[in-house]
Design an enzyme around this catalytic site. Sequence first.
Site, mmCIF file in Angstrom:
data_model
loop_
_atom_site.group_PDB
_atom_site.id
_atom_site.type_symbol
_atom_site.label_atom_id
_atom_site.label_comp_id
_atom_site.label_asym_id
_atom_site.label_seq_id
_atom_site.Cartn_x
_atom_site.Cartn_y
_atom_site.Cartn_z
ATOM 1 N N ASN A 118 55.381 67.081 55.310
ATOM 2 C CA ASN A 118 54.173 67.764 55.777
ATOM 3 C C ASN A 118 53.833 67.363 57.200
ATOM 4 O O ASN A 118 54.053 66.237 57.613
ATOM 5 C CB ASN A 118 52.997 67.484 54.829
ATOM 6 N N PHE A 122 45.687 66.649 59.445
ATOM 7 C CA PHE A 122 44.275 66.413 59.088
ATOM 8 C C PHE A 122 43.440 67.690 59.109
ATOM 9 O O PHE A 122 42.367 67.750 59.730
ATOM 10 C CB PHE A 122 43.621 65.378 60.018
ATOM 11 N N SER A 182 49.097 58.256 59.764
ATOM 12 C CA SER A 182 49.656 59.605 59.653
ATOM 13 C C SER A 182 50.569 59.857 60.853
ATOM 14 O O SER A 182 50.197 59.552 61.981
ATOM 15 C CB SER A 182 48.544 60.648 59.643
ATOM 16 N N ASN A 184 51.254 62.740 61.928
ATOM 17 C CA ASN A 184 50.998 64.108 62.393
ATOM 18 C C ASN A 184 49.839 64.264 63.363
ATOM 19 O O ASN A 184 49.486 65.376 63.729
ATOM 20 C CB ASN A 184 50.786 65.026 61.182
ATOM 21 N N THR A 185 49.224 63.160 63.745
ATOM 22 C CA THR A 185 48.217 63.194 64.814
ATOM 23 C C THR A 185 48.827 62.397 65.958
ATOM 24 O O THR A 185 49.125 61.212 65.777
ATOM 25 C CB THR A 185 46.884 62.568 64.340
ATOM 26 N N LYS A 219 45.343 51.719 55.684
ATOM 27 C CA LYS A 219 46.565 52.355 55.160
ATOM 28 C C LYS A 219 47.644 52.356 56.232
ATOM 29 O O LYS A 219 47.418 52.842 57.348
ATOM 30 C CB LYS A 219 46.248 53.782 54.721
ATOM 31 N N ASN A 248 51.983 55.143 53.738
ATOM 32 C CA ASN A 248 51.878 56.563 54.078
ATOM 33 C C ASN A 248 53.296 57.180 54.065
ATOM 34 O O ASN A 248 54.243 56.541 53.629
ATOM 35 C CB ASN A 248 51.227 56.699 55.465
HETATM 36 C C1 LIG Z 1 50.891 67.223 51.704
HETATM 37 C C2 LIG Z 1 50.487 65.798 51.948
HETATM 38 C C3 LIG Z 1 49.318 65.535 52.660
HETATM 39 C C4 LIG Z 1 48.935 64.217 52.897
HETATM 40 N N1 LIG Z 1 47.772 63.969 53.582
HETATM 41 C C5 LIG Z 1 47.364 62.691 53.763
HETATM 42 C C6 LIG Z 1 46.140 62.408 54.395
HETATM 43 O O1 LIG Z 1 45.375 63.295 54.773
HETATM 44 N N2 LIG Z 1 45.807 61.103 54.583
HETATM 45 C C7 LIG Z 1 46.595 60.065 54.159
HETATM 46 O O2 LIG Z 1 46.223 58.897 54.322
HETATM 47 N N3 LIG Z 1 47.765 60.319 53.537
HETATM 48 C C8 LIG Z 1 48.159 61.588 53.323
HETATM 49 N N4 LIG Z 1 49.343 61.841 52.676
HETATM 50 C C9 LIG Z 1 50.190 60.701 52.259
HETATM 51 C C10 LIG Z 1 49.976 60.328 50.795
HETATM 52 O O3 LIG Z 1 48.656 59.897 50.580
HETATM 53 C C11 LIG Z 1 50.947 59.212 50.365
HETATM 54 O O4 LIG Z 1 50.664 58.064 51.110
HETATM 55 C C12 LIG Z 1 52.409 59.599 50.606
HETATM 56 O O5 LIG Z 1 52.623 60.958 50.314
HETATM 57 C C13 LIG Z 1 53.368 58.780 49.753
HETATM 58 O O6 LIG Z 1 53.130 58.963 48.382
HETATM 59 P P1 LIG Z 1 53.946 59.992 47.441
HETATM 60 O O7 LIG Z 1 55.401 59.732 47.666
HETATM 61 O O8 LIG Z 1 53.484 59.682 46.060
HETATM 62 O O9 LIG Z 1 53.560 61.364 47.870
HETATM 63 C C14 LIG Z 1 49.736 63.154 52.425
HETATM 64 C C15 LIG Z 1 50.901 63.433 51.706
HETATM 65 C C16 LIG Z 1 51.283 64.740 51.461
HETATM 66 C C17 LIG Z 1 52.531 65.006 50.676
#
Ligand SMILES: Cc1cc2nc3c(=O)[nH]c(=O)nc-3n(C[C@H](O)[C@H](O)[C@H](O)COP(=O)(O)O)c2cc1C
Length: 362
Positions: A118, A122, A182, A184-185, A219, A248
């Site tokens: 992704n 934000f 993140s 992405n910022t 985080k 993350n």
């Molecule tokens: C579509 C998507 C959007 C995410 N948005 C955020 C976010 O806004 N803030 C954040 O701290 N992590 C975000 N994450 C990261 C997740 O919170 C998590 O740390 C990461 O996906 C690893 O866990 P997983 O393998 O179980 O998905 C996002 C992950 C995905 C897949």
Amino acid sequence: MSKFYKKIIRQLLFKMPTETAHEFGVESLKLGLAPKLAQKLAAQFLQEEAFGKLPRFGLNFKSPMGIAAGFDKNGVVVNQLAALGFGFVEVGTVTFNPQKGNEKPRLFRLPEDEALINRLGFNNEGTRKVVERLKKINPACVLGVNIGKNKDVPNEEAVENYLKSFDPASTVADYIAVNVSSPNTPNLRQLQKAENLEELLTALQKRNRELSAKPLLVKIAPDLSEAEIEAVADIAVRLNLSGIIATNTTINRSHLKTSRDNIDEIGSGGLSGKPLRRRSTEVISKIYKYSNGKIPIVGVGGIFTAEDAFEKIAAGACLIQAYTGFVYQGFTFARDINKGLSAILKKKGFKSLDEAVGINTK
Ligand SMILES: Cc1cc2nc3c(=O)[nH]c(=O)nc-3n(C[C@H](O)[C@H](O)[C@H](O)COP(=O)(O)O)c2cc1C
């Protein structure tokens, strides 16, 4: 139930563009369409009986399994997620000003790898609106709010931007997560550098003490070096943070089954799901060992099964979260993890979850 999800519902959802499927999933939860059976199964499984009490940084968790930030960015389905067996919901990331996020498409599936990429950036309705919404609900689980920085705010003004989110967020949240990881910022991850991080977290902790003194967690990314992880851990101890959320998404693209061409076509973003599992566990283990188990760790990255959940606990996590696993496994995911994890603990002879925390690092 999980088979029904994979055979029927997931097939349908995976035919939609990824972000549309996500929106559809959230809308279904909002409308109460999550199968009643999944809720019933979750309710029948008494988490407190299975895990004992789970006091963590002054809060009581009914289940160690939370939904990670990003799934419920605007806090619209907190209690629906709690009803499915999640012991905590981390809303956000929210930014002080509302943001549209990056251009679409910006969310991609890698089915062969059971992963997602992704670069949402934000997208959210802004901290104040989300907080107003959260004020109206009575959360049935622990409620975290994850705060980040607006894209148009340079890093030099980051502290002020985070503080502006922190104030309203701390009026509703049980805990606050500070997201500096993140991918992405632009330049956000620079805020993980020791000097920047210390400045940001010192300011937030100071304000936190002046207000309601909520548990404050940071985080971090899985792409930090050993030395950088140690520096974050030192800061966490020095500033008396309540914990570290690890991790993350990653910018690493090695060892994927998806073809190089497909990966290149997707382009930049954070990779989550199965390929992240091992690295995230490594980071957890590193923090646990380095801090002698003194820093509470929320383990997240690639949890799909109860065995994956146990791996994180045994590496040193005292709570766990997932996002991608929920997308691939479906509505009974949290309940399946809770049930499976409790069975693993029993089978291995642990009397409580706490006895298993960090067991593989000793
Ligand atoms: C579509 C998507 C959007 C995410 N948005 C955020 C976010 O806004 N803030 C954040 O701290 N992590 C975000 N994450 C990261 C997740 O919170 C998590 O740390 C990461 O996906 C690893 O866990 P997983 O393998 O179980 O998905 C996002 C992950 C995905 C897949």
